[in-house]
Scaffold this active site. Sequence first.
Site, PDB file in Angstrom:
ATOM      1  N   CYS A  49       0.863  -1.185   0.000  1.00  0.00           N
ATOM      2  CA  CYS A  49       0.000   0.000   0.000  1.00  0.00           C
ATOM      3  C   CYS A  49       0.894   1.228   0.000  1.00  0.00           C
ATOM      4  O   CYS A  49       2.065   1.136  -0.385  1.00  0.00           O
ATOM      5  CB  CYS A  49      -0.993  -0.034   1.175  1.00  0.00           C
ATOM      6  SG  CYS A  49      -0.225   0.087   2.804  1.00  0.00           S
ATOM      7  N   CYS A 103      -1.324   0.903   7.458  1.00  0.00           N
ATOM      8  CA  CYS A 103      -2.761   0.628   7.603  1.00  0.00           C
ATOM      9  C   CYS A 103      -3.182  -0.593   6.784  1.00  0.00           C
ATOM     10  O   CYS A 103      -3.334  -1.695   7.321  1.00  0.00           O
ATOM     11  CB  CYS A 103      -3.604   1.840   7.202  1.00  0.00           C
ATOM     12  SG  CYS A 103      -3.318   3.307   8.209  1.00  0.00           S
ATOM     13  N   ARG A 104      -3.378  -0.410   5.477  1.00  0.00           N
ATOM     14  CA  ARG A 104      -3.985  -1.476   4.672  1.00  0.00           C
ATOM     15  C   ARG A 104      -3.118  -2.722   4.538  1.00  0.00           C
ATOM     16  O   ARG A 104      -3.591  -3.843   4.756  1.00  0.00           O
ATOM     17  CB  ARG A 104      -4.342  -0.944   3.279  1.00  0.00           C
ATOM     18  CG  ARG A 104      -5.460   0.058   3.305  1.00  0.00           C
ATOM     19  CD  ARG A 104      -5.570   0.807   2.005  1.00  0.00           C
ATOM     20  NE  ARG A 104      -4.429   1.678   1.781  1.00  0.00           N
ATOM     21  CZ  ARG A 104      -4.216   2.388   0.693  1.00  0.00           C
ATOM     22  NH1 ARG A 104      -5.072   2.303  -0.314  1.00  0.00           N
ATOM     23  NH2 ARG A 104      -3.174   3.175   0.593  1.00  0.00           N
ATOM     24  N   SER A 105      -1.846  -2.532   4.141  1.00  0.00           N
ATOM     25  CA  SER A 105      -1.050  -3.742   3.867  1.00  0.00           C
ATOM     26  C   SER A 105      -0.679  -4.532   5.119  1.00  0.00           C
ATOM     27  O   SER A 105      -0.669  -5.766   5.059  1.00  0.00           O
ATOM     28  CB  SER A 105       0.163  -3.446   2.977  1.00  0.00           C
ATOM     29  OG  SER A 105       1.038  -2.510   3.546  1.00  0.00           O
ATOM     30  N   ASP A 126      -8.194   3.837   1.245  1.00  0.00           N
ATOM     31  CA  ASP A 126      -7.239   4.261   2.270  1.00  0.00           C
ATOM     32  C   ASP A 126      -7.988   4.773   3.503  1.00  0.00           C
ATOM     33  O   ASP A 126      -8.732   5.749   3.402  1.00  0.00           O
ATOM     34  CB  ASP A 126      -6.372   5.377   1.666  1.00  0.00           C
ATOM     35  CG  ASP A 126      -5.251   5.797   2.578  1.00  0.00           C
ATOM     36  OD1 ASP A 126      -5.241   5.368   3.745  1.00  0.00           O
ATOM     37  OD2 ASP A 126      -4.373   6.547   2.110  1.00  0.00           O
TER      38      ASP A 126
HETATM   39  P1  4NP Z   1      -1.751   2.926   4.111  1.00  0.00           P
HETATM   40  O1  4NP Z   1      -2.332   4.310   4.684  1.00  0.00           O
HETATM   41  O2  4NP Z   1      -1.222   3.211   2.731  1.00  0.00           O
HETATM   42  O3  4NP Z   1      -2.945   2.038   4.104  1.00  0.00           O
HETATM   43  O4  4NP Z   1      -0.671   2.488   5.092  1.00  0.00           O
HETATM   44  C1  4NP Z   1      -1.582   5.490   4.717  1.00  0.00           C
HETATM   45  C2  4NP Z   1      -0.682   5.705   5.716  1.00  0.00           C
HETATM   46  C3  4NP Z   1       0.042   6.888   5.764  1.00  0.00           C
HETATM   47  C4  4NP Z   1      -0.151   7.846   4.791  1.00  0.00           C
HETATM   48  C5  4NP Z   1      -1.045   7.617   3.769  1.00  0.00           C
HETATM   49  C6  4NP Z   1      -1.767   6.433   3.729  1.00  0.00           C
HETATM   50  N1  4NP Z   1       0.568   9.074   4.853  1.00  0.00           N
HETATM   51  O5  4NP Z   1       0.321   9.940   4.010  1.00  0.00           O
HETATM   52  O6  4NP Z   1       1.414   9.248   5.737  1.00  0.00           O
END
Ligand code: 4NP
Length: 162
Positions: free
Chosen positions: A7, A12-14, A124
Amino acid sequence: MNLLVVCLGNICRSPMAEGALRARLQASPLAGRVQVDSAGTGDWHVGEPPDRRAIACAAGHGVDIAGLQARQLQPGDFERFDWILCADEANLRDAARLATAAQRGRLSLYLPWSGGQSAQAIPDPYTGGKDHFEQVWAMVDQAAQRAVARLLHDADSGIIRP
Ligand code: 4NP
Protein backbone atom coordinates in the site's frame (compact mmCIF):
# COMPACT_ATOMS: atom_id res chain seq x y z
CA MET A 1 5.35 -19.21 -2.63
CA ASN A 2 6.09 -15.68 -1.44
CA LEU A 3 3.45 -12.94 -1.41
CA LEU A 4 4.00 -9.25 -0.79
CA VAL A 5 1.07 -6.91 -0.11
CA VAL A 6 1.73 -3.26 -0.94
CA CYS A 7 0.00 0.00 0.00
CA LEU A 8 1.18 3.59 0.38
CA GLY A 9 2.39 3.92 3.98
CA ASN A 10 2.64 0.24 5.06
CA ILE A 11 0.96 1.18 8.35
CA CYS A 12 -2.76 0.63 7.60
CA ARG A 13 -3.98 -1.48 4.67
CA SER A 14 -1.05 -3.74 3.87
CA PRO A 15 -0.19 -4.73 7.46
CA MET A 16 -3.89 -5.51 8.02
CA ALA A 17 -3.91 -7.55 4.80
CA GLU A 18 -0.68 -9.29 5.86
CA GLY A 19 -2.15 -10.18 9.26
CA ALA A 20 -5.43 -11.45 7.82
CA LEU A 21 -3.66 -13.52 5.18
CA ARG A 22 -1.18 -15.02 7.67
CA ALA A 23 -4.05 -15.99 9.96
CA ARG A 24 -6.12 -17.59 7.17
CA LEU A 25 -3.07 -19.44 5.79
CA GLN A 26 -2.11 -20.67 9.26
CA ALA A 27 -5.57 -22.22 9.62
CA SER A 28 -5.34 -23.88 6.19
CA PRO A 29 -3.54 -26.91 4.73
CA LEU A 30 -1.03 -24.42 3.31
CA ALA A 31 0.36 -23.51 6.76
CA GLY A 32 4.12 -23.14 6.46
CA ARG A 33 4.12 -23.20 2.66
CA VAL A 34 3.35 -19.57 1.86
CA GLN A 35 5.37 -16.61 3.15
CA VAL A 36 3.66 -13.23 3.47
CA ASP A 37 5.18 -9.78 3.90
CA SER A 38 4.05 -6.19 3.27
CA ALA A 39 5.64 -2.93 2.18
CA GLY A 40 4.75 0.64 1.25
CA THR A 41 5.54 2.62 -1.86
CA GLY A 42 6.23 5.65 0.39
CA ASP A 43 9.00 6.03 2.97
CA TRP A 44 7.33 8.31 5.57
CA HIS A 45 6.66 5.58 8.12
CA VAL A 46 9.67 3.28 7.63
CA GLY A 47 10.54 1.51 10.88
CA GLU A 48 7.21 2.33 12.55
CA PRO A 49 4.64 -0.20 13.80
CA PRO A 50 1.21 -0.23 12.13
CA ASP A 51 -1.16 2.67 12.88
CA ARG A 52 -2.71 2.14 16.34
CA ARG A 53 -6.18 2.05 14.75
CA ALA A 54 -5.07 -0.76 12.43
CA ILE A 55 -3.56 -2.66 15.38
CA ALA A 56 -6.79 -2.24 17.38
CA CYS A 57 -8.99 -3.29 14.47
CA ALA A 58 -6.95 -6.44 13.77
CA ALA A 59 -6.82 -7.27 17.49
CA GLY A 60 -10.62 -7.00 17.59
CA HIS A 61 -10.67 -9.78 14.99
CA GLY A 62 -8.17 -11.90 16.92
CA VAL A 63 -5.09 -11.03 14.84
CA ASP A 64 -1.96 -9.46 16.35
CA ILE A 65 -0.13 -7.13 13.97
CA ALA A 66 1.53 -4.95 16.67
CA GLY A 67 4.99 -6.40 16.00
CA LEU A 68 5.12 -5.48 12.30
CA GLN A 69 7.48 -2.74 11.10
CA ALA A 70 6.90 -0.55 8.05
CA ARG A 71 9.37 -0.76 5.19
CA GLN A 72 9.54 0.67 1.70
CA LEU A 73 9.08 -1.40 -1.45
CA GLN A 74 12.44 -2.02 -3.20
CA PRO A 75 13.38 -3.24 -6.68
CA GLY A 76 14.81 -6.42 -5.09
CA ASP A 77 11.32 -7.36 -3.90
CA PHE A 78 10.46 -8.24 -7.50
CA GLU A 79 13.07 -10.99 -7.34
CA ARG A 80 12.10 -12.29 -3.90
CA PHE A 81 8.31 -12.42 -4.28
CA ASP A 82 6.12 -14.42 -6.65
CA TRP A 83 3.30 -11.87 -6.40
CA ILE A 84 3.30 -8.18 -5.49
CA LEU A 85 -0.31 -7.41 -4.61
CA CYS A 86 -1.30 -3.75 -4.47
CA ALA A 87 -4.09 -2.10 -2.48
CA ASP A 88 -5.02 0.47 -5.16
CA GLU A 89 -4.21 1.77 -8.64
CA ALA A 90 -1.78 4.42 -7.40
CA ASN A 91 0.20 1.78 -5.51
CA LEU A 92 0.19 -0.39 -8.64
CA ARG A 93 1.51 2.48 -10.77
CA ASP A 94 4.22 3.42 -8.27
CA ALA A 95 5.28 -0.20 -7.79
CA ALA A 96 5.48 -0.74 -11.56
CA ARG A 97 8.15 1.99 -11.76
CA LEU A 98 10.49 -0.21 -9.70
CA ALA A 99 9.99 -3.31 -11.82
CA THR A 100 11.45 -4.45 -15.12
CA ALA A 101 8.99 -5.12 -17.95
CA ALA A 102 9.24 -8.86 -17.30
CA GLN A 103 8.71 -8.42 -13.56
CA ARG A 104 5.50 -6.43 -14.10
CA GLY A 105 3.75 -9.74 -14.70
CA ARG A 106 4.08 -10.34 -10.96
CA LEU A 107 2.14 -7.19 -10.13
CA SER A 108 -1.59 -7.11 -9.56
CA LEU A 109 -4.28 -5.37 -7.60
CA TYR A 110 -4.87 -7.58 -4.56
CA LEU A 111 -8.70 -7.70 -4.62
CA PRO A 112 -9.07 -8.76 -8.29
CA TRP A 113 -6.17 -11.22 -7.84
CA SER A 114 -7.97 -12.90 -4.97
CA GLY A 115 -11.31 -12.69 -6.79
CA GLY A 116 -14.93 -12.43 -5.80
CA GLN A 117 -15.26 -8.81 -4.64
CA SER A 118 -16.88 -6.08 -6.66
CA ALA A 119 -14.40 -3.47 -5.37
CA GLN A 120 -11.11 -3.21 -7.24
CA ALA A 121 -9.27 -1.16 -4.64
CA ILE A 122 -8.94 -1.15 -0.86
CA PRO A 123 -9.86 2.41 0.22
CA ASP A 124 -7.24 4.26 2.27
CA PRO A 125 -8.55 4.55 5.87
CA TYR A 126 -5.70 6.81 7.08
CA THR A 127 -7.77 10.00 7.31
CA GLY A 128 -10.95 8.12 8.21
CA GLY A 129 -12.41 6.68 11.38
CA LYS A 130 -12.95 3.30 13.02
CA ASP A 131 -15.65 2.37 10.50
CA HIS A 132 -13.17 2.81 7.65
CA PHE A 133 -10.71 0.45 9.33
CA GLU A 134 -13.51 -2.10 9.87
CA GLN A 135 -14.43 -1.81 6.19
CA VAL A 136 -10.79 -2.45 5.25
CA TRP A 137 -10.68 -5.46 7.57
CA ALA A 138 -13.80 -6.95 5.98
CA MET A 139 -12.21 -6.55 2.53
CA VAL A 140 -8.77 -7.92 3.42
CA ASP A 141 -10.21 -10.83 5.38
CA GLN A 142 -12.45 -11.84 2.51
CA ALA A 143 -9.49 -11.42 0.16
CA ALA A 144 -7.40 -13.63 2.47
CA GLN A 145 -10.01 -16.40 2.37
CA ARG A 146 -10.21 -16.16 -1.41
CA ALA A 147 -6.43 -16.08 -1.70
CA VAL A 148 -6.17 -19.31 0.30
CA ALA A 149 -8.70 -20.94 -2.04
CA ARG A 150 -6.72 -19.75 -5.08
CA LEU A 151 -3.43 -20.97 -3.62
CA LEU A 152 -4.94 -24.32 -2.64
CA HIS A 153 -6.00 -24.73 -6.24
CA ASP A 154 -2.43 -23.86 -7.33
CA ALA A 155 -1.09 -26.39 -4.82
CA ASP A 156 -3.37 -29.07 -6.27
CA SER A 157 -2.03 -28.18 -9.72
CA GLY A 158 1.55 -28.58 -8.45
CA ILE A 159 2.35 -24.87 -8.90
CA ILE A 160 3.16 -24.56 -5.21
CA ARG A 161 5.72 -27.08 -4.05
CA PRO A 162 6.15 -28.14 -0.43
P1 4NP B 1 -1.75 2.93 4.11
O1 4NP B 1 -2.33 4.31 4.68
O2 4NP B 1 -1.22 3.21 2.73
O3 4NP B 1 -2.94 2.04 4.10
O4 4NP B 1 -0.67 2.49 5.09
C1 4NP B 1 -1.58 5.49 4.72
C2 4NP B 1 -0.68 5.70 5.72
C3 4NP B 1 0.04 6.89 5.76
C4 4NP B 1 -0.15 7.85 4.79
C5 4NP B 1 -1.04 7.62 3.77
C6 4NP B 1 -1.77 6.43 3.73
N1 4NP B 1 0.57 9.07 4.85
O5 4NP B 1 0.32 9.94 4.01
O6 4NP B 1 1.41 9.25 5.74
